[in-house]
Design a protein around this motif. Structure first.
Motif, PDB file in Angstrom:
ATOM      1  N   GLU A 129       0.869  -1.197   0.000  1.00 57.68           N
ATOM      2  CA  GLU A 129       0.000   0.000   0.000  1.00 57.68           C
ATOM      3  C   GLU A 129       0.891   1.229   0.000  1.00 57.68           C
ATOM      4  N   ARG A 169       1.022   0.815   9.289  1.00 59.53           N
ATOM      5  CA  ARG A 169       1.953   1.323   8.265  1.00 59.53           C
ATOM      6  C   ARG A 169       3.088   2.052   8.954  1.00 59.53           C
ATOM      7  N   GLN A 174      -9.880   0.911   9.427  1.00 63.64           N
ATOM      8  CA  GLN A 174     -10.674   1.125   8.209  1.00 63.64           C
ATOM      9  C   GLN A 174     -11.945   0.300   8.262  1.00 63.64           C
ATOM     10  N   ASP A 184     -13.269  -1.771   6.016  1.00 56.48           N
ATOM     11  CA  ASP A 184     -12.787  -2.384   4.783  1.00 56.48           C
ATOM     12  C   ASP A 184     -13.917  -3.215   4.183  1.00 56.48           C
ATOM     13  N   HIS A 205      -2.236   3.661  -6.409  1.00 58.81           N
ATOM     14  CA  HIS A 205      -3.069   3.166  -5.327  1.00 58.81           C
ATOM     15  C   HIS A 205      -2.475   1.844  -4.833  1.00 58.81           C
ATOM     16  N   HIS A 206      -2.668   0.786  -5.576  1.00 56.63           N
ATOM     17  CA  HIS A 206      -1.945  -0.466  -5.364  1.00 56.63           C
ATOM     18  C   HIS A 206      -2.035  -1.265  -6.651  1.00 56.63           C
ATOM     19  N   SER A 235     -10.121   5.226  -0.204  1.00 55.45           N
ATOM     20  CA  SER A 235      -9.716   4.879  -1.555  1.00 55.45           C
ATOM     21  C   SER A 235     -10.269   3.511  -1.887  1.00 55.45           C
ATOM     22  N   GLY A 236     -10.487   3.282  -3.174  1.00 59.21           N
ATOM     23  CA  GLY A 236     -10.944   1.960  -3.578  1.00 59.21           C
ATOM     24  C   GLY A 236     -10.821   1.798  -5.073  1.00 59.21           C
ATOM     25  N   SER A 237     -11.168   0.629  -5.536  1.00 58.99           N
ATOM     26  CA  SER A 237     -11.094   0.379  -6.974  1.00 58.99           C
ATOM     27  C   SER A 237     -11.872  -0.873  -7.341  1.00 58.99           C
ATOM     28  N   ARG A 258     -11.147  -4.258  -9.098  1.00 60.50           N
ATOM     29  CA  ARG A 258      -9.850  -4.936  -9.129  1.00 60.50           C
ATOM     30  C   ARG A 258      -9.645  -5.714 -10.408  1.00 60.50           C
ATOM     31  N   GLY A 318     -13.974  -2.821  -4.304  1.00 61.21           N
ATOM     32  CA  GLY A 318     -14.299  -2.446  -2.925  1.00 61.21           C
ATOM     33  C   GLY A 318     -13.762  -1.090  -2.547  1.00 61.21           C
ATOM     34  N   PHE A 319     -13.737  -0.890  -1.252  1.00 60.72           N
ATOM     35  CA  PHE A 319     -13.474   0.435  -0.707  1.00 60.72           C
ATOM     36  C   PHE A 319     -13.032   0.268   0.734  1.00 60.72           C
ATOM     37  N   ALA A 320     -12.477   1.323   1.336  1.00 63.97           N
ATOM     38  CA  ALA A 320     -12.035   1.192   2.733  1.00 63.97           C
ATOM     39  C   ALA A 320     -12.000   2.545   3.441  1.00 63.97           C
TER      40      ALA A 320
HETATM   41  N1  ASP Z   1      -6.642  -1.358   0.566  1.00 61.76           N
HETATM   42  C1  ASP Z   1      -6.926  -0.039   0.094  1.00 61.76           C
HETATM   43  C2  ASP Z   1      -6.352   0.989   1.064  1.00 61.76           C
HETATM   44  O1  ASP Z   1      -5.995   0.657   2.178  1.00 61.76           O
HETATM   45  C3  ASP Z   1      -8.401   0.219  -0.022  1.00 61.76           C
HETATM   46  C4  ASP Z   1      -9.025  -0.510  -1.151  1.00 61.76           C
HETATM   47  O2  ASP Z   1      -8.507  -0.447  -2.278  1.00 61.76           O
HETATM   48  O3  ASP Z   1     -10.094  -1.079  -0.913  1.00 61.76           O
HETATM   49  O4  ASP Z   1      -6.282   2.149   0.724  1.00 61.76           O
END
Ligand code: ASP
Length: 464
Positions: free
Chosen positions: A174, A220, A234, A236, A325-326, A364-366, A368, A409-411
């Motif tokens: 992340e 983190r 979060q 999540d 983002h990731h 943030s989310g996306s 996938r 998803g989202f968090a």
């Molecule tokens: N894992 C992501 C974050 O911690 C959130 C996500 O993409 O659902 O920002």
């Protein structure tokens, strides 16, 4: 305690002799009488000790703020002229008939019956259990519980289930450093603490749960950066067979309902929440978290907005390529060709979205990636070697070959949500036992050295 009643219930016991328990808030001697305020988890009440209760008045003269008492007394209506309107127990008081001291207290390092926002924060942190006794902190932590309870219920009402994912794991990218935990049984090997449950929640989708959520702790290891905490929480969540539109609509509905049911005094400035692309937001506001409030001094204004279409890749300050983002975000259909060809990398956009509130990034989310080859292509573009891919993400690549459904998803960050809704200046005010900006727990004294014996068991030698 037998027959103890809470201070919030005194009003239902007028004229009766009852027992209460709690802390002394303040004491005031007035000639022959003693007045003191008692506090329990439900509120305050004024106690009056009359000279006619000889034993009680003697004890009352000794008591000090923060002593713990069991008090018996008669609930009386206050004389008309002394009634305080709109305050809990503003119209009743307790005529004390007996006092039992359950515990004494030293003089506290700061006043408990005042707002501690101006008190040196290191002292508040060292004595967090006292800071938490104050009215403002009690409110913050209790409202946090209300918000989390709301989210859990909302999720369950919408057929999500809460699944606990591991705290000891192999790491998920992340964009921060990871906290590591040495293994005693396998010297030289380490677990890492999750920066988020990202991979596990996606694997829950492969596992067929379809709707997952978790009130999840994320860790983190970041350098001191303003209002960051090394661990934070979060909400999540992840859903299968959804589009970006589905995630946005679900989230928006949830926040509107949260405000309506938990903070009815607050106003959302624009519904549906305004939307803009990342590019638009940067161009118009010079930021990807614009503050769209009309009146920044209005504590009840909530300006949500969506920022969409984040770029997939960026260059770090050291010139390294990374995912904005990731690396699990899917690529926008329009940019797929460039992605396959590996052209014009920094213009490739992801199906990635943020929710912003009053200038803070809430979440943030996306949508996938759920196909192995596409996921591999992202790793390739990120210059992650085949060997590294297998070592770090082999399980994800493999899982995608066994019928992974499309998912996203989202968090939302719970600490930030509570902070903004409680009008607090930073997240430390809404976390029961926060750490300093440098990640220290001043109350327990963590981090701390461990014994030679423990080091040896773990196979660790410290460098000088
Ligand atoms: N894992 C992501 C974050 O911690 C959130 C996500 O993409 O659902 O920002």
């Amino acid at each position: 305690m037998k027959n103890r009643i809470y201070l919030k219930d005194l009003k239902d016991n007028v004229g009766k002799e009852i027992t209460v328990a709690g802390w002394v808030d303040v004491r005031r001697d007035q000639g022959k009488m003693v007045f003191f305020d008692m506090r329990d988890m439900s509120g305050l009440v004024q106690c009056v000790v009359l000279p006619s209760h000889a034993e009680a008045i003697e004890k009352a003269k000794e008591i000090r703020p923060e002593w713990v008492l069991k008090v018996s007394g008669i609930v009386n209506k206050r004389p008309e002229k002394n009634i305080k309107q709109g305050v809990l127990n503003g119209d009743v008081e307790l005529e004390v008939t007996g006092i039992e001291v359950l515990n004494k207290a030293e003089t506290t390092p700061f006043q408990i019956n005042e707002n501690t926002i101006g008190v040196n924060e290191d002292i508040r942190m060292k004595y967090k259990y006292l800071d938490l006794r104050t009215e403002r902190m009690q409110k913050n932590i209790r409202m946090r519980d209300k918000i989390i309870t709301f989210f859990r219920k909302y999720m369950h009402d919408n057929d999500f289930i809460e699944i606990e994912t591991p705290i000891m794991m192999k790491g998920t990218p992340e964009g921060s450093r990871e906290y590591v935990v040495p293994s005693r049984l396998f010297h030289g090997q380490f677990y890492v603490l999750p920066q988020s449950p990202q991979q596990f929640k996606q694997l829950c989708m492969v596992a067929g749960f379809e709707k997952y959520f978790q009130v999840a702790r994320c860790m983190r290891d970041e350098d001191t950066r303003g209002d960051r905490q090394p661990e934070f929480t979060q909400l999540d969540f992840e859903m299968s067979f959804v589009t970006q539109e589905d995630v946005l609509n679900y989230t928006e509905g949830m926040f509107i309902e949260l405000i309506k049911s938990v903070y009815p005094e607050k106003k959302i400035s624009q519904v549906p929440f305004p939307r803009m692309s990342y590019a638009e937001s940067m161009e118009k506001y010079g930021s990807d978290k614009p503050d769209l409030r009309k009146d920044k001094n209005d504590p009840n204004e909530l300006a949500f907005c969506w920022v969409l279409d984040f770029p997939m890749f960026e260059k770090t300050d050291d010139g390294e390529l990374q995912a904005v983002h990731h690396p699990f975000c899917s690529i926008k259909e329009e940019d797929k060709e460039k992605f396959i060809k590996g052209e014009d990398m920094f213009s490739i956009r992801a199906n990635a979205y943020d929710l912003v509130l009053n200038g803070y990034e809430l979440s943030s989310g996306s949508i996938r990636i759920h196909e192995r080859d596409i996921q591999k292509r992202v790793f390739e573009l990120l210059k992650i070697s085949e060997e590294e891919q297998q070592k770090k993400f082999g399980h994800m690549l493999e899982a995608f070959t066994y019928g992974a459904p499309p998912h996203g998803g989202f968090a939302p960050g719970i600490d930030r949500i509570v902070m903004i809704l409680q009008n607090e200046p930073n997240i430390r005010e809404v976390i029961a036992f926060p750490k300093t900006g440098e990640g220290r727990d001043l109350m327990m004294g963590a981090p701390a050295p461990i014994s030679e014996k423990q080091l040896k068991e773990l196979g660790i030698k410290l460098g000088k």
